[in-house]
Design a protein around this motif. Sequence first.
Motif, PDB file in Angstrom:
ATOM      1  N   TYR A 148       0.495  -1.322  -0.108  1.00 43.80           N
ATOM      2  CA  TYR A 148       0.030  -0.108   0.049  1.00 43.80           C
ATOM      3  C   TYR A 148       0.966   1.285   0.155  1.00 43.80           C
ATOM      4  CZ  TYR A 148      -4.215   2.655   0.928  1.00 43.80           C
ATOM      5  OH  TYR A 148      -5.170   3.488   0.674  1.00 43.80           O
ATOM      6  N   LEU A 149       0.954   1.708  -1.254  1.00 43.36           N
ATOM      7  CA  LEU A 149       2.238   2.809  -1.193  1.00 43.36           C
ATOM      8  C   LEU A 149       1.577   4.156  -1.508  1.00 43.36           C
ATOM      9  CD1 LEU A 149       4.888   0.984  -3.709  1.00 43.36           C
ATOM     10  CD2 LEU A 149       4.924   1.327  -1.199  1.00 43.36           C
ATOM     11  N   GLY A 150       0.372   4.320  -1.555  1.00 33.65           N
ATOM     12  CA  GLY A 150      -0.211   5.620  -1.294  1.00 33.65           C
ATOM     13  C   GLY A 150      -0.234   6.603  -2.621  1.00 33.65           C
ATOM     14  N   GLY A 151      -0.530   6.062  -4.005  1.00 35.82           N
ATOM     15  CA  GLY A 151      -0.609   6.691  -5.163  1.00 35.82           C
ATOM     16  C   GLY A 151       0.765   6.553  -5.803  1.00 35.82           C
ATOM     17  N   SER A 152       1.282   7.449  -6.501  1.00 35.77           N
ATOM     18  CA  SER A 152       2.603   7.512  -7.366  1.00 35.77           C
ATOM     19  C   SER A 152       3.798   6.985  -6.625  1.00 35.77           C
ATOM     20  CB  SER A 152       2.977   8.783  -7.934  1.00 35.77           C
ATOM     21  OG  SER A 152       1.926   9.242  -8.783  1.00 35.77           O
ATOM     22  N   HIS A 153       4.628   6.052  -7.047  1.00 33.21           N
ATOM     23  CA  HIS A 153       5.727   5.524  -6.425  1.00 33.21           C
ATOM     24  C   HIS A 153       6.804   5.396  -7.413  1.00 33.21           C
ATOM     25  CE1 HIS A 153       4.606   1.534  -7.746  1.00 33.21           C
ATOM     26  NE2 HIS A 153       3.451   1.680  -7.521  1.00 33.21           N
ATOM     27  N   LEU A 154       8.126   5.566  -6.991  1.00 36.17           N
ATOM     28  CA  LEU A 154       9.352   5.215  -7.757  1.00 36.17           C
ATOM     29  C   LEU A 154       9.625   3.796  -8.115  1.00 36.17           C
ATOM     30  CD1 LEU A 154      11.408   8.069  -6.434  1.00 36.17           C
ATOM     31  CD2 LEU A 154      10.188   8.220  -8.228  1.00 36.17           C
ATOM     32  N   SER A 155       9.492   2.813  -7.289  1.00 31.44           N
ATOM     33  CA  SER A 155       9.682   1.479  -7.195  1.00 31.44           C
ATOM     34  C   SER A 155       8.818   0.962  -8.177  1.00 31.44           C
ATOM     35  CB  SER A 155       9.331   0.783  -6.220  1.00 31.44           C
ATOM     36  OG  SER A 155       8.259   1.017  -5.382  1.00 31.44           O
ATOM     37  N   TYR A 156       9.212  -0.238  -9.337  1.00 29.42           N
ATOM     38  CA  TYR A 156       8.495  -0.729 -10.137  1.00 29.42           C
ATOM     39  C   TYR A 156       7.587  -1.917  -9.897  1.00 29.42           C
ATOM     40  CZ  TYR A 156       7.800  -3.191 -14.470  1.00 29.42           C
ATOM     41  OH  TYR A 156       7.255  -3.811 -15.640  1.00 29.42           O
ATOM     42  N   ALA A 157       6.343  -1.585 -10.019  1.00 25.88           N
ATOM     43  CA  ALA A 157       5.259  -2.784  -9.912  1.00 25.88           C
ATOM     44  C   ALA A 157       5.067  -3.677  -8.677  1.00 25.88           C
ATOM     45  CB  ALA A 157       5.737  -3.777 -11.070  1.00 25.88           C
ATOM     46  N   ASN A 158       5.311  -2.745  -7.609  1.00 31.41           N
ATOM     47  CA  ASN A 158       5.337  -3.513  -6.238  1.00 31.41           C
ATOM     48  C   ASN A 158       4.220  -2.795  -5.587  1.00 31.41           C
ATOM     49  OD1 ASN A 158       6.735  -1.181  -5.621  1.00 31.41           O
ATOM     50  ND2 ASN A 158       7.797  -2.141  -4.116  1.00 31.41           N
ATOM     51  N   GLY A 159       3.567  -1.799  -5.804  1.00 35.17           N
ATOM     52  CA  GLY A 159       2.322  -1.295  -5.165  1.00 35.17           C
ATOM     53  C   GLY A 159       1.127  -2.166  -5.617  1.00 35.17           C
ATOM     54  N   ILE A 160      -0.095  -1.485  -5.325  1.00 34.52           N
ATOM     55  CA  ILE A 160      -1.250  -2.123  -5.492  1.00 34.52           C
ATOM     56  C   ILE A 160      -1.633  -1.457  -6.940  1.00 34.52           C
ATOM     57  CG2 ILE A 160      -3.692  -2.142  -4.973  1.00 34.52           C
ATOM     58  CD1 ILE A 160      -3.183  -1.299  -2.194  1.00 34.52           C
ATOM     59  N   ASN A 161      -1.131  -2.367  -7.974  1.00 31.93           N
ATOM     60  CA  ASN A 161      -1.230  -1.719  -9.475  1.00 31.93           C
ATOM     61  C   ASN A 161      -2.093  -2.708 -10.073  1.00 31.93           C
ATOM     62  OD1 ASN A 161       2.449  -2.412  -8.887  1.00 31.93           O
ATOM     63  ND2 ASN A 161       1.552  -0.243  -8.806  1.00 31.93           N
ATOM     64  N   TRP A 162      -2.886  -1.779 -11.132  1.00 33.41           N
ATOM     65  CA  TRP A 162      -3.759  -2.151 -12.139  1.00 33.41           C
ATOM     66  C   TRP A 162      -3.069  -1.365 -13.495  1.00 33.41           C
ATOM     67  CZ3 TRP A 162      -7.382  -6.046 -11.754  1.00 33.41           C
ATOM     68  CH2 TRP A 162      -8.300  -6.246 -13.063  1.00 33.41           C
ATOM     69  N   ALA A 163      -2.219  -2.178 -14.080  1.00 36.79           N
ATOM     70  CA  ALA A 163      -1.382  -1.555 -15.168  1.00 36.79           C
ATOM     71  C   ALA A 163      -1.988  -0.894 -16.286  1.00 36.79           C
ATOM     72  CB  ALA A 163      -0.616  -2.510 -15.838  1.00 36.79           C
ATOM     73  N   GLN A 164      -3.517  -1.545 -16.628  1.00 34.35           N
ATOM     74  CA  GLN A 164      -4.132  -1.080 -17.791  1.00 34.35           C
ATOM     75  C   GLN A 164      -4.767   0.251 -17.479  1.00 34.35           C
ATOM     76  OE1 GLN A 164      -3.792  -1.929 -20.809  1.00 34.35           O
ATOM     77  NE2 GLN A 164      -2.578  -3.858 -20.196  1.00 34.35           N
ATOM     78  N   TRP A 165      -4.932   0.485 -16.063  1.00 34.90           N
ATOM     79  CA  TRP A 165      -5.667   1.729 -15.743  1.00 34.90           C
ATOM     80  C   TRP A 165      -4.563   2.854 -15.216  1.00 34.90           C
ATOM     81  CZ3 TRP A 165      -8.404   3.355 -10.743  1.00 34.90           C
ATOM     82  CH2 TRP A 165      -9.101   4.439 -11.026  1.00 34.90           C
ATOM     83  N   LYS A 166      -3.635   2.381 -14.575  1.00 33.67           N
ATOM     84  CA  LYS A 166      -2.772   3.468 -13.821  1.00 33.67           C
ATOM     85  C   LYS A 166      -1.366   3.141 -13.968  1.00 33.67           C
ATOM     86  CE  LYS A 166      -5.898   6.476 -12.011  1.00 33.67           C
ATOM     87  NZ  LYS A 166      -5.727   7.844 -12.470  1.00 33.67           N
ATOM     88  N   GLY A 167      -0.744   2.122 -14.557  1.00 35.98           N
ATOM     89  CA  GLY A 167       0.339   1.830 -14.837  1.00 35.98           C
ATOM     90  C   GLY A 167       0.944   0.853 -13.791  1.00 35.98           C
TER      91      GLY A 167
END
Length: 255
Positions: A221-240
């Motif tokens: 749970y990284l709270g929005g934009s983050h510098l680390s790659y693909a380790n947050g709560i990601n849904w790539a087709q919507w927010k990358g």
Amino acid sequence: MKALLALPLLLLLCTGPCVPQLLGIRGDALERSCLQQPLDCDDIYAQGYQADGVYLIYPSGPSVPVPVFCDMTTEGGKWTVFQKRFNGSVSFFRGWNDYKLGFGRADGEYWLGLQNLHLLTLKQKYELRVDLEDFENNTAFAKYNDFSISPNAVSAEEDGYSLHVSGFEDGGAGDSLSYHSGQKFSTFDRDQDLFVQNCAALSSGAFWFRSCHFANLNGFYLGGSHLSYANGINWAQWKGFYYSLKRTEMKIRRA
């Protein structure tokens, strides 16, 4: 008060291990006679409970109640929520046994458990809805007309609780899950993906990884934009891969 006094009599009148929706979960059920133990939120809805909240379901049988959050309002309701995140209060970076059996609280953040999911989808045909929200209060969803976990396996755990989804419908989120269909579930202590390294460890999560993911809803749970790659709560087709979502719910309903 009357309902509380009547509870012992109510339980005596019940045959077998029947327990109504009670113990602070849905108090109005204390005034009702014992009903057939619900398998899911569809059954809860059919019994007359049509408010969002925590209820008891019985995917493993009448002696094993499981608390779950029922979404009774979204798109006609009846949704059994099996994954819910909204504030980062529960760690989702967990091992195999936790993901198999479930963790968290149904009135907060939680994961219902792979075994419960398998048992549900073994007994009924379900559709899946994934609801997403970012930190700018934008919302989107994705739907899949067919969802099941290890539908043909003699042993679901041996099969890796494999994901089967099809029939995508776009609610603005795009399709980040079809890529994962057919894959086994992976955690940091049980690597079952197709990548040379452990996707769960690399992505700080647990999911039906392939090589590795377009969806990582159990990531940090990284709270929005983050510098680390693909380790947050990601849904790539919507927010990358560099944006961790605020809220996610994965929920199923009988198709």
